[in-house]
Write a protein that holds these residues in place. Sequence first.
Motif, PDB file in Angstrom:
ATOM      1  N   VAL A  44       0.941  -1.304  -0.036  1.00 47.90           N
ATOM      2  CA  VAL A  44       0.088   0.036  -0.019  1.00 47.90           C
ATOM      3  C   VAL A  44       0.759   1.249  -0.127  1.00 47.90           C
ATOM      4  O   VAL A  44       0.462   2.345  -0.653  1.00 47.90           O
ATOM      5  CB  VAL A  44      -1.010  -0.073   1.214  1.00 47.90           C
ATOM      6  N   SER A  45       2.132   1.096   0.430  1.00 46.29           N
ATOM      7  CA  SER A  45       2.924   2.297   0.896  1.00 46.29           C
ATOM      8  C   SER A  45       3.412   2.758  -0.735  1.00 46.29           C
ATOM      9  O   SER A  45       3.825   3.814  -1.134  1.00 46.29           O
ATOM     10  CB  SER A  45       4.190   2.047   1.768  1.00 46.29           C
ATOM     11  N   LEU A  46       3.431   1.619  -1.590  1.00 48.54           N
ATOM     12  CA  LEU A  46       3.559   2.137  -2.963  1.00 48.54           C
ATOM     13  C   LEU A  46       2.728   3.078  -3.757  1.00 48.54           C
ATOM     14  O   LEU A  46       3.309   3.738  -4.511  1.00 48.54           O
ATOM     15  CB  LEU A  46       3.600   0.894  -3.760  1.00 48.54           C
ATOM     16  N   THR A  47       1.601   3.327  -2.903  1.00 48.68           N
ATOM     17  CA  THR A  47       0.556   4.035  -3.568  1.00 48.68           C
ATOM     18  C   THR A  47       1.188   5.445  -3.243  1.00 48.68           C
ATOM     19  O   THR A  47       0.877   6.559  -4.035  1.00 48.68           O
ATOM     20  CB  THR A  47      -0.778   3.972  -2.843  1.00 48.68           C
ATOM     21  N   LEU A  48       1.749   5.672  -2.067  1.00 49.20           N
ATOM     22  CA  LEU A  48       2.652   7.001  -1.909  1.00 49.20           C
ATOM     23  C   LEU A  48       3.682   6.968  -2.954  1.00 49.20           C
ATOM     24  O   LEU A  48       4.162   8.226  -3.361  1.00 49.20           O
ATOM     25  CB  LEU A  48       2.994   6.855  -0.543  1.00 49.20           C
ATOM     26  N   SER A  49       4.527   6.069  -3.132  1.00 50.84           N
ATOM     27  CA  SER A  49       5.489   6.339  -4.095  1.00 50.84           C
ATOM     28  C   SER A  49       4.957   6.694  -5.332  1.00 50.84           C
ATOM     29  O   SER A  49       5.661   7.772  -6.199  1.00 50.84           O
ATOM     30  CB  SER A  49       6.353   4.947  -4.073  1.00 50.84           C
ATOM     31  N   GLY A  50       3.856   6.304  -5.908  1.00 53.83           N
ATOM     32  CA  GLY A  50       3.394   6.604  -7.189  1.00 53.83           C
ATOM     33  C   GLY A  50       2.912   7.918  -7.049  1.00 53.83           C
ATOM     34  O   GLY A  50       2.804   8.611  -8.357  1.00 53.83           O
ATOM     35  N   PHE A 221      16.538  16.984  -0.131  1.00 54.48           N
ATOM     36  CA  PHE A 221      16.965  15.596   0.518  1.00 54.48           C
ATOM     37  C   PHE A 221      16.580  15.745   2.180  1.00 54.48           C
ATOM     38  O   PHE A 221      16.229  14.955   2.862  1.00 54.48           O
ATOM     39  CB  PHE A 221      18.710  15.604   0.677  1.00 54.48           C
ATOM     40  N   THR A 222      16.543  16.960   2.687  1.00 50.21           N
ATOM     41  CA  THR A 222      15.863  17.349   3.984  1.00 50.21           C
ATOM     42  C   THR A 222      14.320  16.903   3.956  1.00 50.21           C
ATOM     43  O   THR A 222      13.799  16.121   4.586  1.00 50.21           O
ATOM     44  CB  THR A 222      16.181  18.575   4.557  1.00 50.21           C
ATOM     45  N   ALA A 223      13.446  17.240   2.651  1.00 50.90           N
ATOM     46  CA  ALA A 223      12.504  16.815   2.580  1.00 50.90           C
ATOM     47  C   ALA A 223      12.063  15.391   2.306  1.00 50.90           C
ATOM     48  O   ALA A 223      11.235  14.842   2.968  1.00 50.90           O
ATOM     49  CB  ALA A 223      11.545  17.648   1.250  1.00 50.90           C
ATOM     50  N   ALA A 224      13.086  14.696   1.813  1.00 46.94           N
ATOM     51  CA  ALA A 224      13.167  13.324   1.555  1.00 46.94           C
ATOM     52  C   ALA A 224      13.144  12.766   2.935  1.00 46.94           C
ATOM     53  O   ALA A 224      12.361  11.660   3.230  1.00 46.94           O
ATOM     54  CB  ALA A 224      14.335  12.837   0.587  1.00 46.94           C
ATOM     55  N   GLY A 225      13.835  12.836   3.960  1.00 44.55           N
ATOM     56  CA  GLY A 225      13.664  12.600   5.363  1.00 44.55           C
ATOM     57  C   GLY A 225      12.459  12.575   5.855  1.00 44.55           C
ATOM     58  O   GLY A 225      11.685  11.759   6.448  1.00 44.55           O
ATOM     59  N   LEU A 226      11.692  13.784   5.438  1.00 41.10           N
ATOM     60  CA  LEU A 226      10.480  13.799   5.844  1.00 41.10           C
ATOM     61  C   LEU A 226       9.535  12.839   5.350  1.00 41.10           C
ATOM     62  O   LEU A 226       8.609  12.391   5.950  1.00 41.10           O
ATOM     63  CB  LEU A 226       9.872  15.425   5.803  1.00 41.10           C
ATOM     64  N   SER A 355      13.012   8.062  -1.631  1.00 34.43           N
ATOM     65  CA  SER A 355      13.008   7.651  -0.150  1.00 34.43           C
ATOM     66  C   SER A 355      12.225   6.978   0.306  1.00 34.43           C
ATOM     67  O   SER A 355      12.196   5.677   1.157  1.00 34.43           O
ATOM     68  CB  SER A 355      13.230   8.880   0.797  1.00 34.43           C
ATOM     69  N   THR A 356      10.776   6.887  -0.036  1.00 36.49           N
ATOM     70  CA  THR A 356       9.908   6.100   0.192  1.00 36.49           C
ATOM     71  C   THR A 356       9.800   4.751  -0.501  1.00 36.49           C
ATOM     72  O   THR A 356       9.575   3.895   0.192  1.00 36.49           O
ATOM     73  CB  THR A 356       8.398   6.720  -0.134  1.00 36.49           C
ATOM     74  N   VAL A 357      10.425   4.678  -1.531  1.00 43.08           N
ATOM     75  CA  VAL A 357      10.584   3.383  -2.289  1.00 43.08           C
ATOM     76  C   VAL A 357      11.778   2.633  -1.399  1.00 43.08           C
ATOM     77  O   VAL A 357      11.406   1.391  -1.276  1.00 43.08           O
ATOM     78  CB  VAL A 357      11.050   3.346  -3.697  1.00 43.08           C
ATOM     79  N   MET A 358      12.596   3.378  -0.962  1.00 40.81           N
ATOM     80  CA  MET A 358      13.677   2.605  -0.316  1.00 40.81           C
ATOM     81  C   MET A 358      13.211   2.092   1.127  1.00 40.81           C
ATOM     82  O   MET A 358      13.497   1.074   1.600  1.00 40.81           O
ATOM     83  CB  MET A 358      14.741   3.731   0.169  1.00 40.81           C
ATOM     84  N   GLY A 371      14.256   4.899  10.158  1.00 38.44           N
ATOM     85  CA  GLY A 371      15.167   5.659  10.761  1.00 38.44           C
ATOM     86  C   GLY A 371      16.554   5.906  10.018  1.00 38.44           C
ATOM     87  O   GLY A 371      17.396   6.973   9.932  1.00 38.44           O
ATOM     88  N   GLY A 372      16.895   4.704   9.499  1.00 37.28           N
ATOM     89  CA  GLY A 372      18.162   4.742   8.412  1.00 37.28           C
ATOM     90  C   GLY A 372      18.003   5.798   7.341  1.00 37.28           C
ATOM     91  O   GLY A 372      18.834   6.692   6.927  1.00 37.28           O
ATOM     92  N   ILE A 373      16.891   5.628   6.558  1.00 37.54           N
ATOM     93  CA  ILE A 373      16.814   6.634   5.266  1.00 37.54           C
ATOM     94  C   ILE A 373      16.590   8.008   5.914  1.00 37.54           C
ATOM     95  O   ILE A 373      17.131   8.935   5.071  1.00 37.54           O
ATOM     96  CB  ILE A 373      15.407   6.104   4.697  1.00 37.54           C
ATOM     97  N   MET A 374      16.142   8.283   7.003  1.00 37.74           N
ATOM     98  CA  MET A 374      15.683   9.654   7.560  1.00 37.74           C
ATOM     99  C   MET A 374      17.106  10.233   7.744  1.00 37.74           C
ATOM    100  O   MET A 374      17.617  11.414   7.522  1.00 37.74           O
ATOM    101  CB  MET A 374      14.917   9.869   8.770  1.00 37.74           C
TER     102      MET A 374
END
Length: 410
Positions: A44-50, A221-226, A355-358, A371-374
């Motif tokens: 379902v989180s892939l809907t976020l990536s899409g 990249f700071t936004a990607a952590g968010l 970042s969401t895909v990762m 935590g690691g991706i953030m």
Amino acid sequence: MKEQRFIRLLILGLLSAIGPFSIDMYLPGFPDIAKDLHTNVSKVSLTLSGFFIGISIGQLLYGPLLDKYGRKKPLYIGMALYIVASFGCAMASSIEMLIALRFFQAIGGCVGMVASRAIVRDLFDVRENAKIFSLLMLVVGVSPIIAPTAGGYLAAAFGWQAIFIVLGIIGTVILTMVIFLLPESKKPDPDYSLYPRSILGKFGAVFREQQFVTYAFAGSFTAAGLYAYIAGSPHVFMELFGVSEKVYGWIFTIVAAGLVAATQINARILRKYPSEYIIPRAISFQTLAGVLLLTGFALNWWGLYSSIALCCMFLACQGFTFPNASALAIAPFAQNAGSASALLGCIQMAVGAFSTVMVSVFHNETAVPMGGIMALCAFTALCILLFGRRATRKRKEPVESQTIDMLKRL
């Protein structure tokens, strides 16, 4: 005059908030969506990536259109697509269909994000831009406070489909306000070419500006952590810590409140310190928060409340970084503000999508991937900022020395 300014800022804030609201509101519905569509929360989180991918592509499309046809006509088209796709999401019968509809929802809704930044550049003095972006962030910041809580109650009472119906209604209200209350800030430019070669040339001109590259990528990249937090937090809080949909909505609200408070503190700090002074300090603190999160998750140090506190600290730093990075990235551009805004938004969402895909790819039933991706995103942003600013200084020094030599000869 003050009332007119308030209305314009409100509409621009609502346009900026379309993307965040569409992201945050359906997060509490992840478990129900997974159950109804016979899949798991990770998929379902892939809907976020899409959604992020759609925003990235869409912003590149709207940038040239906003520069050629003015700001309002592309807004009409994009918002109409967003409304149709939102109602379509409510009728999705498979996870693949929902991913596709979320993509088109993003293609439509991202016009508000691009247009609002360009209109700020049109209507306000460049020295005011960082303060204006901080004020817009107040409206944007309300979305993660209201959206997850409202989404949690809607999902519990009427099912997750109700969330997308409400999003369609909200889109309709915003489109009505744009039509009747928002002035056109830029006349159509009949000489502006939409040929691919010309468009690529304009994007290339934006990319050749070192200041844009440095602050666009550092801010992205700071936004990607968010966004990594947004993608991973439903699993971390609802599945690992076992909180309910409603409680998760309140947790998201508390964490987002830190972001909102930081944006308003930033607006006050800007009265005394320039954006260039604020950004490196904010990203340094964000990196520290990310490292603490990763270390604690890996060693099982953090409980529910300590995890919330550190996430709040991490997101609060974004409240200082985003307005200043956006203002500094777009500041060099007057003629190509639409293209610069589009490219900035595309970079932000492309990195956010990655970042969401990762987070999904490294999913291992623990909080470590989030935590690691953030932490990685914040550290990468800090490196980009430090090296980018050094490169900018080196490029300016020869020009300044040449200017001094010419003045001496005169």
